[in-house]
Design an enzyme around this catalytic site. Sequence first.
Site, short mmCIF file in Angstrom:
data_model
loop_
_atom_site.label_atom_id
_atom_site.label_comp_id
_atom_site.label_asym_id
_atom_site.label_seq_id
_atom_site.Cartn_x
_atom_site.Cartn_y
_atom_site.Cartn_z
N LYS A 253 -4.19 15.52 -17.98
CA LYS A 253 -3.03 15.81 -17.29
C LYS A 253 -1.88 16.10 -18.07
O LYS A 253 -1.54 15.60 -18.83
CB LYS A 253 -2.60 14.43 -16.35
CG LYS A 253 -1.30 14.40 -15.85
CD LYS A 253 -1.18 13.25 -15.02
CE LYS A 253 0.31 13.11 -14.24
NZ LYS A 253 0.66 11.98 -13.24
N LYS B 44 -5.58 18.21 -14.22
CA LYS B 44 -4.35 18.19 -13.60
C LYS B 44 -3.15 19.01 -14.21
O LYS B 44 -2.89 18.52 -15.37
CB LYS B 44 -3.97 17.13 -12.95
CG LYS B 44 -2.90 16.98 -12.25
CD LYS B 44 -2.33 15.48 -11.92
CE LYS B 44 -0.86 15.39 -11.37
NZ LYS B 44 -0.57 14.16 -11.20
C1 PBG Z 1 1.99 9.97 -11.03
C2 PBG Z 1 1.45 11.08 -10.49
C3 PBG Z 1 2.06 12.48 -10.47
C4 PBG Z 1 1.43 13.11 -9.42
C5 PBG Z 1 0.38 12.57 -9.35
N1 PBG Z 1 0.40 11.21 -9.93
C6 PBG Z 1 3.52 12.89 -10.63
C7 PBG Z 1 3.84 12.93 -12.09
O1 PBG Z 1 3.12 12.81 -13.08
O2 PBG Z 1 5.01 13.41 -12.44
C8 PBG Z 1 1.70 14.76 -9.18
C9 PBG Z 1 0.90 15.21 -8.11
C10 PBG Z 1 1.47 16.46 -7.48
O3 PBG Z 1 2.33 17.43 -7.89
O4 PBG Z 1 0.96 16.96 -6.21
N2 PBG Z 1 2.12 9.90 -12.48
#
Ligand code: PBG
Length: 316
Positions: A189, A242
Amino acid sequence: MSTFPTTRLRRLRRTSALRDLVRETTLSVSDLVMPLFVAPEALPNERLPGLARHTVESVVREAEELVRLGVPAVLLFGIPEDKDEEGSGAWIDDGIVQRALRELRPRFPELVLMTDVCLCEYTSHGHCGIVGEDGAVDNDSSLELIVRTGVSHVEAGADVVCPSDMMDGRVGALREALPQTPIVSYAAKYASAFYGPFRDVADSAPAFGDRRGYQLDPGNVREALRECEQDVAEGADVLMVKPALPYLDVLRAARDRFDLPLAAYNVSGEYAMVKTAAAAGDLDERAAAIETLTAIRRAGADLIFTYWAKELAPWL
Ligand code: PBG
Protein backbone atom coordinates in the site's frame (compact mmCIF):
# COMPACT_ATOMS: atom_id res chain seq x y z
CA MET A 1 9.23 -17.97 -37.83
CA SER A 2 6.61 -17.27 -40.43
CA THR A 3 5.85 -13.69 -41.30
CA PHE A 4 3.42 -11.79 -43.47
CA PRO A 5 1.71 -12.81 -45.70
CA THR A 6 1.64 -16.34 -44.14
CA THR A 7 0.96 -14.79 -40.76
CA ARG A 8 -1.97 -12.43 -40.61
CA LEU A 9 -2.85 -11.58 -36.99
CA ARG A 10 -6.04 -9.87 -38.07
CA ARG A 11 -7.60 -13.27 -38.97
CA LEU A 12 -8.66 -13.87 -35.36
CA ARG A 13 -9.98 -10.35 -34.91
CA ARG A 14 -12.61 -10.56 -37.64
CA THR A 15 -15.72 -11.21 -35.54
CA SER A 16 -16.73 -10.64 -31.99
CA ALA A 17 -17.16 -14.40 -31.39
CA LEU A 18 -13.63 -15.09 -32.64
CA ARG A 19 -12.23 -12.35 -30.43
CA ASP A 20 -14.11 -13.76 -27.45
CA LEU A 21 -12.67 -17.23 -28.09
CA VAL A 22 -9.07 -16.07 -27.99
CA ARG A 23 -9.28 -13.40 -25.30
CA GLU A 24 -6.51 -13.98 -22.75
CA THR A 25 -7.95 -11.96 -19.87
CA THR A 26 -11.57 -11.82 -18.82
CA LEU A 27 -13.43 -9.56 -16.46
CA SER A 28 -16.44 -10.82 -14.59
CA VAL A 29 -18.64 -9.42 -11.86
CA SER A 30 -17.52 -12.39 -9.76
CA ASP A 31 -14.03 -10.80 -9.59
CA LEU A 32 -15.28 -7.55 -8.03
CA VAL A 33 -15.62 -6.26 -4.47
CA MET A 34 -17.75 -3.17 -3.77
CA PRO A 35 -16.51 -0.81 -1.01
CA LEU A 36 -19.32 0.68 1.12
CA PHE A 37 -19.23 3.50 3.67
CA VAL A 38 -21.47 3.34 6.73
CA ALA A 39 -22.08 6.56 8.65
CA PRO A 40 -24.54 8.09 11.13
CA GLU A 41 -26.09 10.07 8.26
CA ALA A 42 -26.46 9.26 4.57
CA LEU A 43 -24.64 11.42 2.04
CA PRO A 44 -25.39 10.68 -1.61
CA ASN A 45 -22.65 11.52 -4.08
CA GLU A 46 -23.90 12.55 -7.48
CA ARG A 47 -20.52 13.01 -9.12
CA LEU A 48 -18.96 9.83 -7.66
CA PRO A 49 -21.91 7.53 -6.85
CA GLY A 50 -19.67 4.70 -5.61
CA LEU A 51 -18.40 7.01 -2.88
CA ALA A 52 -21.71 7.69 -1.13
CA ARG A 53 -22.27 7.35 2.61
CA HIS A 54 -24.95 4.93 3.79
CA THR A 55 -26.66 4.56 7.13
CA VAL A 56 -26.95 1.17 8.82
CA GLU A 57 -30.49 0.95 7.40
CA SER A 58 -29.66 2.04 3.86
CA VAL A 59 -26.58 -0.17 3.60
CA VAL A 60 -28.94 -3.15 3.92
CA ARG A 61 -30.90 -1.96 0.87
CA GLU A 62 -27.64 -1.35 -1.00
CA ALA A 63 -26.42 -4.86 -0.19
CA GLU A 64 -29.72 -6.28 -1.41
CA GLU A 65 -29.25 -4.58 -4.75
CA LEU A 66 -25.63 -5.72 -5.01
CA VAL A 67 -26.66 -9.31 -4.35
CA ARG A 68 -29.35 -9.01 -7.03
CA LEU A 69 -26.71 -7.70 -9.46
CA GLY A 70 -24.41 -10.64 -8.71
CA VAL A 71 -21.70 -8.71 -6.84
CA PRO A 72 -20.16 -11.37 -4.57
CA ALA A 73 -18.49 -9.24 -1.88
CA VAL A 74 -18.47 -5.90 -0.10
CA LEU A 75 -15.76 -4.09 1.88
CA LEU A 76 -17.13 -2.07 4.79
CA PHE A 77 -15.69 1.23 6.02
CA GLY A 78 -17.12 3.12 8.98
CA ILE A 79 -17.44 6.79 9.78
CA PRO A 80 -18.16 7.07 13.51
CA GLU A 81 -20.26 9.61 15.39
CA ASP A 82 -17.23 10.73 17.41
CA LYS A 83 -13.50 10.43 16.90
CA ASP A 84 -10.88 10.21 19.64
CA GLU A 85 -7.12 9.76 20.08
CA GLU A 86 -7.36 5.97 20.21
CA GLY A 87 -9.95 5.50 17.48
CA SER A 88 -12.25 3.68 19.89
CA GLY A 89 -15.10 3.80 17.34
CA ALA A 90 -13.16 1.18 15.38
CA TRP A 91 -13.33 -1.52 18.04
CA ILE A 92 -16.24 -0.83 20.40
CA ASP A 93 -18.94 -3.45 20.34
CA ASP A 94 -21.62 -1.06 19.07
CA GLY A 95 -19.35 0.65 16.53
CA ILE A 96 -20.91 1.59 13.22
CA VAL A 97 -19.32 -1.25 11.22
CA GLN A 98 -20.19 -3.78 13.93
CA ARG A 99 -23.82 -2.62 13.84
CA ALA A 100 -23.94 -2.82 10.05
CA LEU A 101 -22.45 -6.34 10.16
CA ARG A 102 -25.12 -7.53 12.59
CA GLU A 103 -27.83 -6.33 10.19
CA LEU A 104 -26.17 -7.70 7.07
CA ARG A 105 -24.96 -11.08 8.32
CA PRO A 106 -28.30 -12.83 8.89
CA ARG A 107 -29.92 -11.30 5.80
CA PHE A 108 -27.24 -12.17 3.23
CA PRO A 109 -25.61 -15.49 4.11
CA GLU A 110 -23.93 -15.75 0.68
CA LEU A 111 -22.57 -12.21 0.44
CA VAL A 112 -18.89 -12.09 1.46
CA LEU A 113 -18.60 -9.47 4.17
CA MET A 114 -15.12 -7.96 4.28
CA THR A 115 -14.05 -5.15 6.59
CA ASP A 116 -11.29 -2.59 6.34
CA VAL A 117 -9.29 -2.82 9.55
CA CYS A 118 -7.66 0.53 10.27
CA LEU A 119 -7.93 3.39 12.75
CA CYS A 120 -7.71 6.45 10.47
CA GLU A 121 -11.47 6.98 10.06
CA TYR A 122 -11.85 6.82 13.84
CA THR A 123 -8.91 8.81 15.23
CA SER A 124 -9.19 12.53 15.93
CA HIS A 125 -5.76 13.05 14.30
CA GLY A 126 -6.61 10.93 11.24
CA HIS A 127 -3.56 8.67 11.42
CA CYS A 128 -3.81 4.91 10.96
CA GLY A 129 -2.37 4.11 14.41
CA ILE A 130 -1.74 5.59 17.84
CA VAL A 131 0.32 8.78 17.93
CA GLY A 132 3.09 8.59 20.56
CA GLU A 133 4.51 11.39 22.68
CA ASP A 134 7.09 12.18 20.02
CA GLY A 135 4.31 12.87 17.51
CA ALA A 136 5.09 9.77 15.44
CA VAL A 137 2.71 6.86 14.84
CA ASP A 138 3.70 4.16 17.32
CA ASN A 139 3.80 0.77 15.71
CA ASP A 140 3.59 -1.71 18.56
CA SER A 141 0.93 -0.01 20.68
CA SER A 142 -1.22 0.37 17.53
CA LEU A 143 -1.15 -3.38 16.91
CA GLU A 144 -3.25 -4.15 19.95
CA LEU A 145 -6.03 -1.82 18.77
CA ILE A 146 -5.85 -3.14 15.22
CA VAL A 147 -6.32 -6.68 16.57
CA ARG A 148 -9.18 -5.56 18.81
CA THR A 149 -10.85 -4.01 15.74
CA GLY A 150 -10.47 -7.14 13.60
CA VAL A 151 -11.73 -9.43 16.36
CA SER A 152 -14.81 -7.28 16.99
CA HIS A 153 -15.61 -7.29 13.26
CA VAL A 154 -15.45 -11.07 13.15
CA GLU A 155 -17.59 -11.35 16.29
CA ALA A 156 -20.19 -9.14 14.58
CA GLY A 157 -20.22 -11.32 11.44
CA ALA A 158 -17.34 -10.39 9.12
CA ASP A 159 -16.07 -13.19 6.86
CA VAL A 160 -12.76 -11.58 5.95
CA VAL A 161 -10.61 -8.87 7.54
CA CYS A 162 -8.50 -6.48 5.47
CA PRO A 163 -5.83 -4.63 7.49
CA SER A 164 -4.86 -1.37 5.72
CA ASP A 165 -2.93 0.44 8.43
CA MET A 166 0.58 -0.60 7.29
CA MET A 167 1.94 -1.20 10.79
CA ASP A 168 4.70 -3.83 10.87
CA GLY A 169 3.51 -7.13 12.29
CA ARG A 170 -0.22 -6.51 11.97
CA VAL A 171 -0.92 -9.59 9.89
CA GLY A 172 0.83 -11.85 12.39
CA ALA A 173 -1.00 -10.25 15.30
CA LEU A 174 -4.37 -10.67 13.57
CA ARG A 175 -3.52 -14.22 12.52
CA GLU A 176 -2.79 -15.20 16.11
CA ALA A 177 -6.09 -13.77 17.33
CA LEU A 178 -8.14 -15.05 14.37
CA PRO A 179 -6.80 -18.44 13.29
CA GLN A 180 -9.85 -19.25 11.13
CA THR A 181 -10.44 -15.91 9.41
CA PRO A 182 -9.14 -15.14 5.93
CA ILE A 183 -6.88 -12.08 5.94
CA VAL A 184 -6.63 -9.93 2.81
CA SER A 185 -3.53 -7.93 3.55
CA TYR A 186 -3.08 -4.48 2.05
CA ALA A 187 0.53 -5.64 1.64
CA ALA A 188 1.84 -3.18 -0.93
CA LYS A 189 0.00 0.00 0.00
CA TYR A 190 1.62 3.18 -1.25
CA ALA A 191 1.57 6.72 0.17
CA SER A 192 -0.52 7.94 -2.75
CA ALA A 193 -2.20 11.14 -3.90
CA PHE A 194 -4.95 8.98 -5.41
CA TYR A 195 -6.76 8.51 -2.08
CA GLY A 196 -8.11 12.09 -2.15
CA PRO A 197 -11.83 11.44 -2.82
CA PHE A 198 -11.85 8.59 -0.27
CA ARG A 199 -10.47 10.83 2.47
CA ASP A 200 -13.18 13.41 1.77
CA VAL A 201 -15.91 10.80 2.12
CA ALA A 202 -14.33 8.98 5.07
CA ASP A 203 -13.23 12.26 6.68
CA SER A 204 -9.86 10.62 7.33
CA ALA A 205 -7.21 13.04 6.05
CA PRO A 206 -4.38 13.28 8.62
CA ALA A 207 -4.71 16.42 10.76
CA PHE A 208 -0.91 16.86 10.67
CA GLY A 209 1.89 15.35 8.64
CA ASP A 210 1.21 12.61 6.12
CA ARG A 211 1.31 8.82 5.84
CA ARG A 212 4.80 8.49 4.39
CA GLY A 213 6.14 7.20 7.71
CA TYR A 214 4.15 3.99 7.29
CA GLN A 215 2.90 3.65 3.70
CA LEU A 216 5.28 2.69 0.87
CA ASP A 217 7.27 5.18 -1.17
CA PRO A 218 5.92 5.31 -4.76
CA GLY A 219 9.41 4.75 -6.18
CA ASN A 220 9.88 1.32 -4.59
CA VAL A 221 9.03 -2.10 -5.95
CA ARG A 222 11.58 -4.37 -4.22
CA GLU A 223 10.40 -3.03 -0.88
CA ALA A 224 6.81 -3.81 -1.90
CA LEU A 225 7.84 -7.41 -2.50
CA ARG A 226 9.45 -7.53 0.94
CA GLU A 227 6.16 -6.32 2.43
CA CYS A 228 4.39 -9.14 0.58
CA GLU A 229 6.96 -11.68 1.76
CA GLN A 230 6.49 -10.58 5.38
CA ASP A 231 2.72 -10.82 5.12
CA VAL A 232 2.90 -14.29 3.60
CA ALA A 233 5.18 -15.39 6.45
CA GLU A 234 2.78 -13.87 8.99
CA GLY A 235 -0.19 -15.79 7.61
CA ALA A 236 -1.96 -13.61 5.02
CA ASP A 237 -4.37 -15.44 2.68
CA VAL A 238 -4.55 -12.81 -0.06
CA LEU A 239 -2.08 -10.05 -0.95
CA MET A 240 -3.16 -6.66 -2.21
CA VAL A 241 -1.50 -3.94 -4.27
CA LYS A 242 -2.93 -0.44 -3.87
CA PRO A 243 -3.46 1.81 -5.82
CA ALA A 244 -3.80 -0.31 -8.95
CA LEU A 245 -3.43 1.65 -12.18
CA PRO A 246 -0.20 3.56 -11.41
CA TYR A 247 1.27 0.33 -9.93
CA LEU A 248 0.58 -2.33 -12.59
CA ASP A 249 4.27 -3.25 -12.59
CA VAL A 250 4.06 -3.98 -8.85
CA LEU A 251 1.05 -6.22 -9.45
CA ARG A 252 2.94 -8.08 -12.15
CA ALA A 253 6.01 -8.49 -9.93
CA ALA A 254 3.88 -9.78 -7.04
CA ARG A 255 2.02 -12.13 -9.40
CA ASP A 256 5.28 -13.60 -10.69
CA ARG A 257 6.75 -14.03 -7.21
CA PHE A 258 3.84 -15.30 -5.07
CA ASP A 259 1.23 -18.00 -5.51
CA LEU A 260 -1.36 -16.49 -3.16
CA PRO A 261 -4.46 -14.94 -4.67
CA LEU A 262 -3.70 -11.35 -5.55
CA ALA A 263 -6.04 -8.39 -5.10
CA ALA A 264 -5.80 -4.88 -6.49
CA TYR A 265 -7.52 -1.78 -5.13
CA ASN A 266 -8.74 0.47 -7.95
CA VAL A 267 -8.81 3.47 -5.61
CA SER A 268 -11.04 6.52 -5.37
CA GLY A 269 -8.75 8.80 -7.37
CA GLU A 270 -8.57 6.32 -10.25
CA TYR A 271 -12.36 6.13 -10.31
CA ALA A 272 -12.67 9.92 -10.11
CA MET A 273 -10.25 10.50 -13.00
CA VAL A 274 -12.38 8.49 -15.40
CA LYS A 275 -15.67 9.87 -14.04
CA THR A 276 -14.44 13.44 -14.42
CA ALA A 277 -13.07 12.91 -17.91
CA ALA A 278 -16.32 11.20 -18.95
CA ALA A 279 -18.42 14.03 -17.49
CA ALA A 280 -16.34 16.47 -19.53
CA GLY A 281 -17.15 14.45 -22.65
CA ASP A 282 -13.56 13.34 -23.17
CA LEU A 283 -14.13 9.58 -23.02
CA ASP A 284 -16.75 6.90 -22.77
CA GLU A 285 -17.04 5.87 -19.12
CA ARG A 286 -18.19 2.30 -19.59
CA ALA A 287 -15.47 1.45 -22.13
CA ALA A 288 -12.78 3.20 -20.08
CA ALA A 289 -13.85 1.46 -16.87
CA ILE A 290 -13.87 -1.99 -18.47
CA GLU A 291 -10.51 -1.34 -20.13
CA THR A 292 -9.03 -0.15 -16.81
CA LEU A 293 -10.25 -3.17 -14.85
CA THR A 294 -9.22 -5.58 -17.61
CA ALA A 295 -5.71 -4.09 -17.53
CA ILE A 296 -5.57 -4.60 -13.77
CA ARG A 297 -6.59 -8.25 -14.24
CA ARG A 298 -4.05 -8.67 -17.07
CA ALA A 299 -1.29 -7.34 -14.79
CA GLY A 300 -2.08 -10.19 -12.41
CA ALA A 301 -4.99 -9.35 -10.12
CA ASP A 302 -7.47 -12.12 -9.32
CA LEU A 303 -9.91 -9.84 -7.54
CA ILE A 304 -10.46 -6.09 -7.72
CA PHE A 305 -11.82 -3.71 -5.13
CA THR A 306 -13.60 -1.06 -7.18
CA TYR A 307 -16.25 1.65 -6.74
CA TRP A 308 -17.49 0.60 -10.18
CA ALA A 309 -18.63 -2.83 -9.01
CA LYS A 310 -22.29 -1.81 -8.78
CA GLU A 311 -22.42 0.36 -11.91
CA LEU A 312 -20.51 -2.16 -14.02
CA ALA A 313 -22.34 -5.30 -12.92
CA PRO A 314 -25.18 -4.92 -15.46
CA TRP A 315 -22.63 -4.19 -18.23
CA LEU A 316 -20.53 -7.32 -17.72
C1 PBG B 1 -7.53 3.38 5.28
C2 PBG B 1 -7.76 3.30 3.84
C3 PBG B 1 -7.55 4.28 2.85
C4 PBG B 1 -8.05 3.74 1.66
C5 PBG B 1 -8.48 2.46 1.95
N1 PBG B 1 -8.28 2.19 3.29
C6 PBG B 1 -7.07 5.66 2.92
C7 PBG B 1 -5.71 6.01 3.29
O1 PBG B 1 -4.82 5.16 3.48
O2 PBG B 1 -5.49 7.22 3.43
C8 PBG B 1 -8.10 4.46 0.35
C9 PBG B 1 -9.06 3.91 -0.63
C10 PBG B 1 -9.35 4.78 -1.80
O3 PBG B 1 -8.75 5.85 -2.05
O4 PBG B 1 -10.25 4.38 -2.55
N2 PBG B 1 -6.24 3.43 5.71
